[in-house]
Design an enzyme around this catalytic site. Structure first.
Site, mmCIF file in Angstrom:
data_model
loop_
_atom_site.group_PDB
_atom_site.id
_atom_site.type_symbol
_atom_site.label_atom_id
_atom_site.label_comp_id
_atom_site.label_asym_id
_atom_site.label_seq_id
_atom_site.Cartn_x
_atom_site.Cartn_y
_atom_site.Cartn_z
ATOM 1 N N HIS A 195 0.826 -1.200 0.000
ATOM 2 C CA HIS A 195 0.000 0.000 0.000
ATOM 3 C C HIS A 195 0.874 1.270 0.000
ATOM 4 O O HIS A 195 0.727 2.137 -0.856
ATOM 5 C CB HIS A 195 -0.911 -0.029 1.238
ATOM 6 C CG HIS A 195 -1.794 1.165 1.373
ATOM 7 N ND1 HIS A 195 -3.127 1.146 1.064
ATOM 8 C CD2 HIS A 195 -1.522 2.441 1.772
ATOM 9 C CE1 HIS A 195 -3.644 2.347 1.274
ATOM 10 N NE2 HIS A 195 -2.686 3.155 1.705
ATOM 11 N N GLU A 196 1.782 1.328 0.956
ATOM 12 C CA GLU A 196 2.631 2.525 1.057
ATOM 13 C C GLU A 196 3.542 2.649 -0.168
ATOM 14 O O GLU A 196 3.825 3.749 -0.633
ATOM 15 C CB GLU A 196 3.453 2.510 2.347
ATOM 16 C CG GLU A 196 2.615 2.527 3.633
ATOM 17 C CD GLU A 196 1.530 3.594 3.655
ATOM 18 O OE1 GLU A 196 1.688 4.652 3.021
ATOM 19 O OE2 GLU A 196 0.489 3.358 4.301
HETATM 20 ZN ZN ZN Z 1 -2.845 5.214 1.984
#
Ligand code: ZN
Length: 681
Positions: A468-469
């Site tokens: 995600h990051e």
């Molecule tokens: Zn996010």
């Protein structure tokens, strides 16, 4: 002595930065910038892109070069002295940006540029930079009377103090509490790594036994696995009452009054600018167009998930009953859910840990983007960082051109703010000397640090967090836009910001991708098919309940900001209770003060914008659906995503970019399908 924050080096000199450098550096830059803007406005008659936008960009970037490492260190290497220096700068920075936003001469310079013949000759991207600037001027009160402007400035400054204090209270309340276990029997059920980590924490603080804290990697395993119900209750109660009028530190670091004041001031700010309320103000920079559209979207998601969630909760209750529990309490939910999940799918996050040693996962993640976008990631050593655990990487394209670089800081420690996030260190733009500044990002997580001689082993959830990051990181790093204001994540509508990040998570569920991402840390054995299938089946475990939880938070956020009443204020707790009546099926204890540590909306950028997560998730699942149709490693599809979304940043309207990639507007169905939420109605 030279102040390292004023250095001209391409990267921050992290290990030289001391708290005493902070205030002088910021004061010097702000004063030089003020003077430069004054000169620029005084000597220029006809404003052009080159004599207005370019020099302003340069000044903005100069401030960012110093402020970015300061605010980053404040988040990842907090100390009393640094915090004090940081807090001292907040009102100064806030004053400066308010001043810029309210500088009528500057505003008129932009207006005249927008009306000049040159404007039509500029690229569409450049036009968007100017139009966004004009919008932001209006949002920062340019049209206000002198007195109202002053009021506006005071509101902004006070808000920035309050939100920072909110976050400090949460951090202090989290750090102040710990619980020592001295009897090994009380640890029954806990995974070995959690026990080791608790022993390590005890040792560090010179205590005998196992010490648990409210940091997520310590807290979560207890709630999920500890057989000892009382231990779960103690930790749960401390966790959900942090920074409030309840719980073990009732009244100390209490955010109640701060929240009330934040909501009051946000309302006043919106009113001052001519908006009905703060949600209307928030929508001015969003992809969503109206309050009704947002509420309709959330209620639609909620309603369509309700039947599924009810069924899931009934199943959980029945399961707990079978296991001998007459009544489910909040501290039982995670524990019995985990048991039920194991019972149903015979799989737990802990079973998967050995397959996700950190280096394998990183290598796998980099292999994914090599296939999708033909980008190569290499680790670079001998870079100045703030902690021995921090690593540094570069990304290059097929032609070998450096696209961007990033710091990776993976593990939890007491001086570090919880959660995971991406932030920008440098933005892509051309410098005054004509050189290209390539973007640099910070990727920060709070995983369990490696213990003894074992590598760090991630749960699958943590792998998702990392992807995600990294997705945010790619959005920032792969940009091809040359103007800072709309390059990378800049200028992207808030509710579209989570598209690249949530999109990236999808690869963690695909067999073809897991072939590189996963491998047993001792034998490098791949994830067995059987385990993978179980994992995929378990993916949508309680998806209805999780969807409702996000809908609950989003509607709560939306309502406290849209229903604020100037005379009566708003009863935050009452609104939350009401929302819960509709959308929360699980039990809630009366002293639960979740909202007091809801930093996303009280200390972060998600005020009247928490719905953005779900909004963007719709975009992400719908975008991924195209990869499902055309092949998850189809390089043409990858190229199209790269060119239409990742490289474009904020240079075009988010809906237009999405349509360019997908060929149509987004549909909610892809998200419901991806979550296995059938319409049961
Ligand atoms: Zn996010």
């Amino acid at each position: 002595m030279q102040n390292p924050l004023l250095s001209q080096e391409p990267l921050p000199l992290f290990n030289q930065i001391k708290p005493q450098h902070v205030v002088p550096a910021i004061e010097q830059i702000l004063s030089e910038n003020r003077q430069a803007i004054k000169n620029l406005l005084a000597k220029t008659k006809h404003f052009s892109w080159d004599n207005l936008v370019v020099p302003l960009d340069e000044l903005h970037d100069k401030l960012n070069h110093a402020w970015s490492p300061i605010s980053h260190l404040n988040s990842v290497l907090n100390s009393d002295a640094l915090r004090e220096a940081y807090n001292e700068c907040l009102p100064k920075i806030s004053d400066y940006s308010t001043e810029l936003g309210q500088n009528t001469q500057l505003y008129e310079a932009f207006v005249s540029l927008a009306a000049s013949p040159e404007f039509k000759q500029l690229q569409a991207v450049q036009q968007k930079v100017i139009n966004d600037a004009l919008r932001d001027f209006r949002l920062s009160g340019i049209g206000l009377s002198k007195q109202a402007k002053k009021q506006f400035q005071q509101l902004k400054q006070r808000l920035s103090q309050l939100t920072s204090q909110f976050a400090d209270n949460v951090l202090d309340a989290t750090n102040a509490w710990s619980h020592l276990v001295t009897n090994r029997q009380d640890l029954a059920g806990l995974p070995e790594h959690a026990i080791l980590a608790a022993a390590e924490t005890a040792k560090q603080r010179r205590q005998e036994g196992w010490l648990f804290t409210l940091e997520y990697p310590s807290y979560l395993p207890v709630l999920t696995f500890a057989e000892n119900r009382q231990l779960r209750e103690i930790m749960y109660t401390a966790f959900v009452t942090r920074a409030s009028d309840q719980g073990p530190f009732a009244g100390q670091w209490d955010n109640t009054a701060i929240m009330d004041e934040i909501l009051k001031l946000r309302y006043e700010l919106a009113q001052l600018l001519g908006f009905k309320n703060y949600t209307e103000y928030s929508l001015a920079t969003k992809m969503a167009k109206s309050s009704e559209q947002v509420m309709h979207f959330l209620e639609d998601l909620g309603e369509r998930s309700l039947a599924m969630a009810k069924r899931e909760f009934a199943e959980l209750t029945a399961f707990a009953k079978q296991s001998g529990l007459s009544e489910l309490q909040p501290w039982d939910i995670a524990f019995y859910s985990e048991k039920l999940q194991q019972h149903t799918y015979a799989i737990s996050q802990e079973d998967l840990r050995p397959y996700f040693p950190i280096d394998k996962v990183l290598k796998g993640m980099f292999a994914v983007i090599q296939r999708l976008y033909n980008m190569r990631v290499t680790e670079l050593s001998s870079v100045n960082t703030w902690h021995e655990h921090t690593r540094f990487f570069g990304i290059s394209d097929a032609q070998g051109r450096l696209r961007g670089q990033f710091y990776l800081d993976l593990y939890a420690r007491p001086s570090k703010r919880g959660g995971a996030w991406m932030d920008e260190c440098r933005v892509r733009r051309y410098l005054a000397n004509g050189e290209l500044q390539t973007p640099v990002a910070y990727l920060t997580c709070n995983f369990t640090a490696p213990v003894a001689d074992q590598p760090a082993l991630l749960t699958h959830d943590e792998v998702l967090t990392l992807f995600h990051e990294f997705g945010h990181g790619l959005h920032h790093l792969l940009t091809q836009v040359d103007y800072a204001a709309v390059s990378g994540i800049n200028g992207v509508a808030w509710d579209a910001v989570e598209l690249p990040s949530q999109f990236m998570e999808n690869w963690c569920w695909e067999k073809e991708a897991l072939a590189f991402i996963a491998g047993h840390y001792q034998t490098d054995a791949p994830l067995a098919d059987e385990l993978l299938e179980k994992m995929q089946r378990a993916k949508n475990f309680q998806a209805g309940m999780q969807m409702l939880r996000q809908v609950e938070f989003s509607i709560f956020d939306w309502r406290i900001h849209s229903e604020y009443d100037p005379i009566q204020g708003i009863d935050v707790q009452a609104v939350l209770n009401e929302v819960r009546q509709h959308y929360c099926l699980t039990p809630v204890i009366a002293i639960n003060r979740f909202q007091h540590s809801f930093s996303h909306i009280f200390a972060g950028g998600y005020a009247a914008g928490y719905y953005s997560y779900k909004w963007a998730e719709v975009l992400a699942s719908d975008a991924f659906a195209r990869f499902k149709e055309e092949g998850i490693f189809n390089s043409e599809t990858g190229q199209s995503f790269l060119e239409n979304i990742l490289q474009k940043g904020g240079s075009e309207d988010a809906m237009d970019l999405f349509k360019a990639f997908r060929g149509r507007e987004p549909r909610i169905d892809a998200l419901l399908e991806a979550n296995g939420i059938a319409d049961l109605a």
